[in-house]
Design a protein around this motif. Sequence first.
Motif, PDB file in Angstrom:
ATOM      1  N   TRP A  22      -2.046  -0.352  -6.443  1.00 46.71           N
ATOM      2  CA  TRP A  22      -2.754   0.581  -5.574  1.00 46.71           C
ATOM      3  C   TRP A  22      -2.855   1.942  -6.258  1.00 46.71           C
ATOM      4  O   TRP A  22      -1.911   2.392  -6.906  1.00 46.71           O
ATOM      5  CB  TRP A  22      -2.015   0.771  -4.260  1.00 46.71           C
ATOM      6  CG  TRP A  22      -2.048  -0.401  -3.353  1.00 46.71           C
ATOM      7  CD1 TRP A  22      -1.048  -1.313  -3.167  1.00 46.71           C
ATOM      8  CD2 TRP A  22      -3.109  -0.796  -2.499  1.00 46.71           C
ATOM      9  NE1 TRP A  22      -1.439  -2.247  -2.250  1.00 46.71           N
ATOM     10  CE2 TRP A  22      -2.696  -1.955  -1.817  1.00 46.71           C
ATOM     11  CE3 TRP A  22      -4.378  -0.281  -2.242  1.00 46.71           C
ATOM     12  CZ2 TRP A  22      -3.509  -2.608  -0.888  1.00 46.71           C
ATOM     13  CZ3 TRP A  22      -5.181  -0.928  -1.317  1.00 46.71           C
ATOM     14  CH2 TRP A  22      -4.743  -2.075  -0.657  1.00 46.71           C
ATOM     15  N   HIS A  23      -3.976   2.605  -6.079  1.00 44.27           N
ATOM     16  CA  HIS A  23      -4.095   4.013  -6.448  1.00 44.27           C
ATOM     17  C   HIS A  23      -3.152   4.781  -5.521  1.00 44.27           C
ATOM     18  O   HIS A  23      -2.990   4.395  -4.352  1.00 44.27           O
ATOM     19  CB  HIS A  23      -5.552   4.467  -6.257  1.00 44.27           C
ATOM     20  CG  HIS A  23      -5.785   5.889  -6.613  1.00 44.27           C
ATOM     21  ND1 HIS A  23      -5.543   6.912  -5.737  1.00 44.27           N
ATOM     22  CD2 HIS A  23      -6.230   6.457  -7.761  1.00 44.27           C
ATOM     23  CE1 HIS A  23      -5.837   8.062  -6.314  1.00 44.27           C
ATOM     24  NE2 HIS A  23      -6.254   7.809  -7.544  1.00 44.27           N
ATOM     25  N   PRO A  24      -2.513   5.862  -5.968  1.00 47.14           N
ATOM     26  CA  PRO A  24      -1.574   6.597  -5.105  1.00 47.14           C
ATOM     27  C   PRO A  24      -2.164   7.037  -3.765  1.00 47.14           C
ATOM     28  O   PRO A  24      -1.453   7.106  -2.763  1.00 47.14           O
ATOM     29  CB  PRO A  24      -1.169   7.805  -5.952  1.00 47.14           C
ATOM     30  CG  PRO A  24      -1.349   7.350  -7.363  1.00 47.14           C
ATOM     31  CD  PRO A  24      -2.532   6.407  -7.331  1.00 47.14           C
ATOM     32  N   ALA A  25      -3.467   7.321  -3.719  1.00 48.83           N
ATOM     33  CA  ALA A  25      -4.109   7.709  -2.459  1.00 48.83           C
ATOM     34  C   ALA A  25      -4.424   6.495  -1.588  1.00 48.83           C
ATOM     35  O   ALA A  25      -4.739   6.637  -0.414  1.00 48.83           O
ATOM     36  CB  ALA A  25      -5.378   8.502  -2.726  1.00 48.83           C
ATOM     37  N   GLY A  26      -4.370   5.290  -2.157  1.00 44.14           N
ATOM     38  CA  GLY A  26      -4.549   4.071  -1.393  1.00 44.14           C
ATOM     39  C   GLY A  26      -5.966   3.597  -1.184  1.00 44.14           C
ATOM     40  O   GLY A  26      -6.182   2.553  -0.594  1.00 44.14           O
ATOM     41  N   ARG A  27      -6.953   4.332  -1.677  1.00 45.97           N
ATOM     42  CA  ARG A  27      -8.338   3.920  -1.461  1.00 45.97           C
ATOM     43  C   ARG A  27      -8.779   2.830  -2.434  1.00 45.97           C
ATOM     44  O   ARG A  27      -9.673   2.049  -2.137  1.00 45.97           O
ATOM     45  CB  ARG A  27      -9.266   5.120  -1.596  1.00 45.97           C
ATOM     46  CG  ARG A  27     -10.709   4.725  -1.400  1.00 45.97           C
ATOM     47  CD  ARG A  27     -11.647   5.871  -1.375  1.00 45.97           C
ATOM     48  NE  ARG A  27     -13.003   5.355  -1.226  1.00 45.97           N
ATOM     49  CZ  ARG A  27     -14.048   6.094  -1.002  1.00 45.97           C
ATOM     50  NH1 ARG A  27     -13.917   7.390  -0.905  1.00 45.97           N
ATOM     51  NH2 ARG A  27     -15.233   5.551  -0.878  1.00 45.97           N
ATOM     52  N   TYR A  28      -8.176   2.791  -3.609  1.00 47.56           N
ATOM     53  CA  TYR A  28      -8.588   1.850  -4.645  1.00 47.56           C
ATOM     54  C   TYR A  28      -7.463   0.892  -5.006  1.00 47.56           C
ATOM     55  O   TYR A  28      -6.284   1.238  -4.930  1.00 47.56           O
ATOM     56  CB  TYR A  28      -9.011   2.595  -5.911  1.00 47.56           C
ATOM     57  CG  TYR A  28     -10.194   3.496  -5.692  1.00 47.56           C
ATOM     58  CD1 TYR A  28     -11.485   2.981  -5.660  1.00 47.56           C
ATOM     59  CD2 TYR A  28     -10.029   4.863  -5.508  1.00 47.56           C
ATOM     60  CE1 TYR A  28     -12.580   3.804  -5.458  1.00 47.56           C
ATOM     61  CE2 TYR A  28     -11.118   5.693  -5.300  1.00 47.56           C
ATOM     62  CZ  TYR A  28     -12.390   5.161  -5.268  1.00 47.56           C
ATOM     63  OH  TYR A  28     -13.462   5.968  -5.060  1.00 47.56           O
ATOM     64  N   ARG A  61     -12.136   0.792   0.925  1.00 44.08           N
ATOM     65  CA  ARG A  61     -12.883   1.272   2.107  1.00 44.08           C
ATOM     66  C   ARG A  61     -14.289   0.692   2.150  1.00 44.08           C
ATOM     67  O   ARG A  61     -14.774   0.291   3.194  1.00 44.08           O
ATOM     68  CB  ARG A  61     -12.952   2.788   2.115  1.00 44.08           C
ATOM     69  CG  ARG A  61     -11.635   3.439   2.439  1.00 44.08           C
ATOM     70  CD  ARG A  61     -11.815   4.937   2.549  1.00 44.08           C
ATOM     71  NE  ARG A  61     -10.535   5.593   2.586  1.00 44.08           N
ATOM     72  CZ  ARG A  61     -10.360   6.868   2.367  1.00 44.08           C
ATOM     73  NH1 ARG A  61     -11.389   7.647   2.097  1.00 44.08           N
ATOM     74  NH2 ARG A  61      -9.159   7.394   2.410  1.00 44.08           N
ATOM     75  N   ASP A  93     -12.934  -0.689  -4.506  1.00 44.75           N
ATOM     76  CA  ASP A  93     -12.929   0.323  -3.454  1.00 44.75           C
ATOM     77  C   ASP A  93     -12.646  -0.396  -2.135  1.00 44.75           C
ATOM     78  O   ASP A  93     -13.485  -1.135  -1.628  1.00 44.75           O
ATOM     79  CB  ASP A  93     -14.285   1.030  -3.410  1.00 44.75           C
ATOM     80  CG  ASP A  93     -14.348   2.146  -2.391  1.00 44.75           C
ATOM     81  OD1 ASP A  93     -13.620   2.107  -1.378  1.00 44.75           O
ATOM     82  OD2 ASP A  93     -15.144   3.070  -2.606  1.00 44.75           O
ATOM     83  N   HIS A 145       0.864  -1.178   0.000  1.00 46.40           N
ATOM     84  CA  HIS A 145       0.000   0.000   0.000  1.00 46.40           C
ATOM     85  C   HIS A 145       0.901   1.229   0.000  1.00 46.40           C
ATOM     86  O   HIS A 145       1.974   1.208   0.602  1.00 46.40           O
ATOM     87  CB  HIS A 145      -0.885  -0.037   1.255  1.00 46.40           C
ATOM     88  CG  HIS A 145      -1.941   1.006   1.287  1.00 46.40           C
ATOM     89  ND1 HIS A 145      -1.682   2.298   1.679  1.00 46.40           N
ATOM     90  CD2 HIS A 145      -3.260   0.958   0.979  1.00 46.40           C
ATOM     91  CE1 HIS A 145      -2.793   2.995   1.630  1.00 46.40           C
ATOM     92  NE2 HIS A 145      -3.768   2.202   1.197  1.00 46.40           N
ATOM     93  N   ASP A 188       0.908   4.018   1.655  1.00 49.69           N
ATOM     94  CA  ASP A 188       1.289   4.636   2.931  1.00 49.69           C
ATOM     95  C   ASP A 188       0.788   3.900   4.172  1.00 49.69           C
ATOM     96  O   ASP A 188       0.922   4.407   5.272  1.00 49.69           O
ATOM     97  CB  ASP A 188       0.866   6.110   2.982  1.00 49.69           C
ATOM     98  CG  ASP A 188      -0.626   6.312   2.821  1.00 49.69           C
ATOM     99  OD1 ASP A 188      -1.029   7.444   2.562  1.00 49.69           O
ATOM    100  OD2 ASP A 188      -1.387   5.334   2.951  1.00 49.69           O
TER     101      ASP A 188
END
Length: 110
Positions: free
Chosen positions: A80-86, A102, A100, A39, A41
Amino acid sequence: DGTVKVLDFERGTTVRLMPGAGLEAGKSHRWDVKHVEWHPDKAMLASASKDGSSKLWDPRAPREAATLHQHKGPVTQVRWHPAGRYLLSGSKDQLIKLFDVRAMREAAAF
């Protein structure tokens, strides 16, 4: 070989073997693992396997956090998406799926 491992490259040792629920000892997936990615972060891993599943792992937990059965063929890649949600997964079933994390649901298929 069906295993997901956390390695210490400086020491050349396995730090943690990620055991899958309901599988024979030492196995993380029912079939070969094709890709693993941290992930961006958080302390979380995603793995892709020829068994058609992707799994989410917390390296501190005794088993996988979630198993995603979103493909009908071997899963060859996870990102992973850079923001980590997807989480994106690509498979030999000719689909790319967006999950998704979350909401724990599939958000799109391409």
